[in-house]
Design a protein around this motif. Structure first.
Motif, short mmCIF file in Angstrom:
data_model
loop_
_atom_site.label_atom_id
_atom_site.label_comp_id
_atom_site.label_asym_id
_atom_site.label_seq_id
_atom_site.Cartn_x
_atom_site.Cartn_y
_atom_site.Cartn_z
N THR A 100 0.85 -1.19 0.00
CA THR A 100 0.00 0.00 0.00
C THR A 100 0.89 1.25 0.00
OG1 THR A 100 -0.12 -0.03 2.42
CG2 THR A 100 -1.89 -1.14 1.21
N HIS A 101 0.27 2.39 -0.27
CA HIS A 101 1.02 3.65 -0.35
C HIS A 101 0.50 4.65 0.68
CE1 HIS A 101 1.93 2.76 -4.88
NE2 HIS A 101 2.51 1.91 -4.05
N GLU A 102 1.44 5.42 1.22
CA GLU A 102 1.10 6.53 2.10
C GLU A 102 1.63 7.80 1.45
OE1 GLU A 102 2.67 5.79 5.97
OE2 GLU A 102 1.32 4.11 6.37
N GLY A 103 0.76 8.52 0.77
CA GLY A 103 1.19 9.69 0.03
C GLY A 103 1.98 9.30 -1.21
N ASP A 104 2.81 10.21 -1.68
CA ASP A 104 3.56 9.98 -2.91
C ASP A 104 4.92 9.34 -2.69
OD1 ASP A 104 1.51 11.17 -4.39
OD2 ASP A 104 2.40 13.18 -4.18
N ASP A 105 5.40 9.30 -1.45
CA ASP A 105 6.79 8.90 -1.21
C ASP A 105 6.96 7.60 -0.44
OD1 ASP A 105 7.69 11.23 -2.48
OD2 ASP A 105 7.54 12.37 -0.61
N VAL A 106 5.92 7.13 0.25
CA VAL A 106 6.07 5.99 1.15
C VAL A 106 5.31 4.77 0.64
CG1 VAL A 106 5.73 5.13 3.50
CG2 VAL A 106 6.38 7.52 3.12
N ILE A 107 6.00 3.63 0.60
CA ILE A 107 5.40 2.34 0.26
C ILE A 107 5.46 1.46 1.51
CG2 ILE A 107 5.54 0.28 -1.18
CD1 ILE A 107 6.98 2.00 -3.28
N VAL A 108 4.33 0.84 1.85
CA VAL A 108 4.28 -0.06 3.00
C VAL A 108 4.09 -1.49 2.48
CG1 VAL A 108 3.10 -0.67 5.14
CG2 VAL A 108 3.30 1.74 4.46
N LEU A 109 4.99 -2.37 2.87
CA LEU A 109 4.91 -3.78 2.46
C LEU A 109 4.64 -4.63 3.69
CD1 LEU A 109 8.03 -3.98 0.09
CD2 LEU A 109 5.66 -3.41 -0.51
N ASP A 110 3.46 -5.21 3.74
CA ASP A 110 3.09 -6.12 4.83
C ASP A 110 3.34 -7.54 4.32
OD1 ASP A 110 2.02 -7.59 6.87
OD2 ASP A 110 0.09 -6.57 6.90
N GLU A 111 4.45 -8.14 4.78
CA GLU A 111 4.88 -9.45 4.28
C GLU A 111 4.54 -10.54 5.30
OE1 GLU A 111 8.84 -7.84 1.87
OE2 GLU A 111 9.08 -8.76 3.86
N LYS A 112 3.75 -11.52 4.89
CA LYS A 112 3.40 -12.65 5.74
C LYS A 112 4.03 -13.91 5.14
CE LYS A 112 -0.97 -10.77 7.51
NZ LYS A 112 -0.92 -9.44 6.86
N PHE A 113 4.94 -14.53 5.89
CA PHE A 113 5.69 -15.68 5.43
C PHE A 113 5.08 -16.98 5.94
CE2 PHE A 113 8.64 -12.17 5.32
CZ PHE A 113 9.41 -12.39 4.19
N SER A 114 4.98 -17.96 5.04
CA SER A 114 4.58 -19.32 5.41
C SER A 114 5.73 -20.23 5.01
CB SER A 114 3.30 -19.74 4.69
OG SER A 114 2.22 -18.89 5.04
N TRP A 115 6.40 -20.83 6.01
CA TRP A 115 7.57 -21.66 5.77
C TRP A 115 7.17 -23.12 5.56
CZ3 TRP A 115 12.20 -19.13 5.31
CH2 TRP A 115 12.20 -17.79 5.72
N ALA A 116 8.02 -23.86 4.86
CA ALA A 116 7.70 -25.25 4.53
C ALA A 116 7.56 -26.12 5.77
CB ALA A 116 8.77 -25.82 3.60
N ASP A 117 8.17 -25.71 6.89
CA ASP A 117 8.06 -26.51 8.12
C ASP A 117 6.79 -26.19 8.90
OD1 ASP A 117 8.57 -24.02 9.18
OD2 ASP A 117 10.46 -24.56 10.15
N GLY A 118 5.94 -25.31 8.34
CA GLY A 118 4.68 -24.99 8.99
C GLY A 118 4.72 -23.72 9.84
N SER A 119 5.87 -23.14 10.04
CA SER A 119 5.97 -21.93 10.86
C SER A 119 5.55 -20.69 10.06
CB SER A 119 7.40 -21.75 11.38
OG SER A 119 8.32 -21.60 10.30
N LYS A 120 5.22 -19.64 10.79
CA LYS A 120 4.77 -18.38 10.19
C LYS A 120 5.62 -17.23 10.73
CE LYS A 120 0.96 -20.40 8.51
NZ LYS A 120 0.65 -20.53 7.07
N SER A 121 5.75 -16.19 9.94
CA SER A 121 6.42 -14.98 10.40
C SER A 121 5.91 -13.79 9.59
CB SER A 121 7.95 -15.10 10.28
OG SER A 121 8.34 -15.30 8.94
N GLN A 122 6.22 -12.60 10.08
CA GLN A 122 5.74 -11.39 9.42
C GLN A 122 6.80 -10.30 9.50
OE1 GLN A 122 2.25 -9.61 11.20
NE2 GLN A 122 1.72 -8.46 9.36
N ARG A 123 6.89 -9.50 8.44
CA ARG A 123 7.75 -8.31 8.44
C ARG A 123 6.99 -7.20 7.74
NH1 ARG A 123 12.06 -10.15 6.01
NH2 ARG A 123 13.15 -10.59 7.98
N ILE A 124 7.01 -6.01 8.32
CA ILE A 124 6.36 -4.86 7.70
C ILE A 124 7.43 -3.82 7.37
CG2 ILE A 124 4.69 -2.99 7.97
CD1 ILE A 124 3.13 -4.79 9.86
N TRP A 125 7.60 -3.58 6.08
CA TRP A 125 8.56 -2.60 5.59
C TRP A 125 7.87 -1.26 5.35
CZ3 TRP A 125 13.74 -2.81 5.01
CH2 TRP A 125 14.37 -4.06 4.91
N ARG A 126 8.58 -0.17 5.63
CA ARG A 126 8.18 1.17 5.21
C ARG A 126 9.32 1.71 4.35
NH1 ARG A 126 4.16 3.96 7.54
NH2 ARG A 126 5.29 5.91 7.18
#
Length: 200
Positions: free
Chosen positions: A86-112
C-alpha cells in the motif's frame, strides 16, 4: 567462537572446519572483503528495460516463492510470502509481508520504504537495524541492510545484499546474499508475482 558456530549450525554445517579456527576464519573474511570490491555495479543496468517503477510494481497484492540455500548450495528452507503493498502519500510504500515456511511456521515483516529527494530509497522494519538503503537503475533495485536474525535464544546481526530485477511488469526476481563477519553464510532466491494487473 561459540556464537559463530551456533549461527553456522543454523544455516547448514558446510565446511565447518574452516570457520571454527580463528586464523583461517580471519583470513577468509579478509579475502572476501577484498573480493567485495569486485561486486557488480548497478550502473551496468542503466539501459535495461522494463524500467522499474517502485510505486507501480509494489502496489496491491504480490505473491512470492523463495528458498534459502547454504554456502554449499543445498536448499535449507522454502517459503511462500503474501505481500500486501500500500502507499502513504507519494513517497512511502508499506509492504506487509506474511511468510509461510515449509516446516509450517509463520512470520511477518512490515517494511516502510521512503523515496528520497535524490531518487534513492530508505527502508525500515522491525527486525532491521537502522535503515536499509536502496538504489534503482534501469530494471534493477540494489538493496542493503543489517538484519537481526534470531537463533535459539540469541540474536545475530547479519548483512543482506539484495539484487532485485524486474523481468516484466508483473514479475520480479530477487537474489540476496547473507554475510556475517564478511563470510557468506548463504543466499535467498525469490520470485515475486503481482496478481492485480487488471485492477490498475
Amino acid at each position: 567462537m561459540s556464537k559463530f558456530n551456533t549461527l553456522s549450525n543454523m544455516i547448514g554445517k558446510t565446511n565447518l572446519s574452516t570457520i571454527t579456527k580463528f586464523g583461517t576464519g580471519l583470513a577468509l573474511s579478509v579475502t572476501l572483503l577484498i573480493s567485495g570490491c569486485a561486486t557488480q555495479n548497478i550502473q551496468t543496468y542503466q539501459n535495461t528495460t522494463p524500467t522499474l517503477d517502485m510505486h507501480e510494481f509494489f502496489s496491491g497484492q504480490i505473491d512470492g516463492w523463495g528458498m534459502f540455500q547454504g554456502r554449499s548450495g543445498e536448499v535449507k528452507k522454502r517459503f511462500y510470502v503474501d505481500i500486501n503493498a500500500t502507499h502513504e502519500g507519494d513517497d512511502v510504500i508499506v509492504l506487509d509481508e506474511k511468510f509461510s515456511w515449509a516446516d509450517g511456521s509463520k512470520s511477518q515483516r512490515i517494511w516502510r520504504l521512503t523515496q528520497q529527494a535524490d531518487g534513492s530509497w530508505k527502508g525500515t522494519a522491525g527486525d532491521v537495524i537502522g535503515e536499509a538503503t536502496g538504489e534503482v537503475v534501469g530494471n534493477t533495485l540494489h538493496w542493503q541492510y543489517l538484519l537481526e536474525l534470531p537463533v535459539d535464544d540469541k540474536t545475530y546481526k547479519v548483512n543482506f545484499d539484495d539484487w532485485m530485477y524486474l523481468i516484466d511488469q508483473d514479475v520480479m526476481l530477487n537474489r540476496s546474499v547473507m554475510k556475517k563477519f564478511g563470510v557468506e553464510l548463504g543466499s535467498v532466491t525469490l520470485s515475486l508475482h503481482r496478481n492485480n494487473t487488471d485492477a490498475k
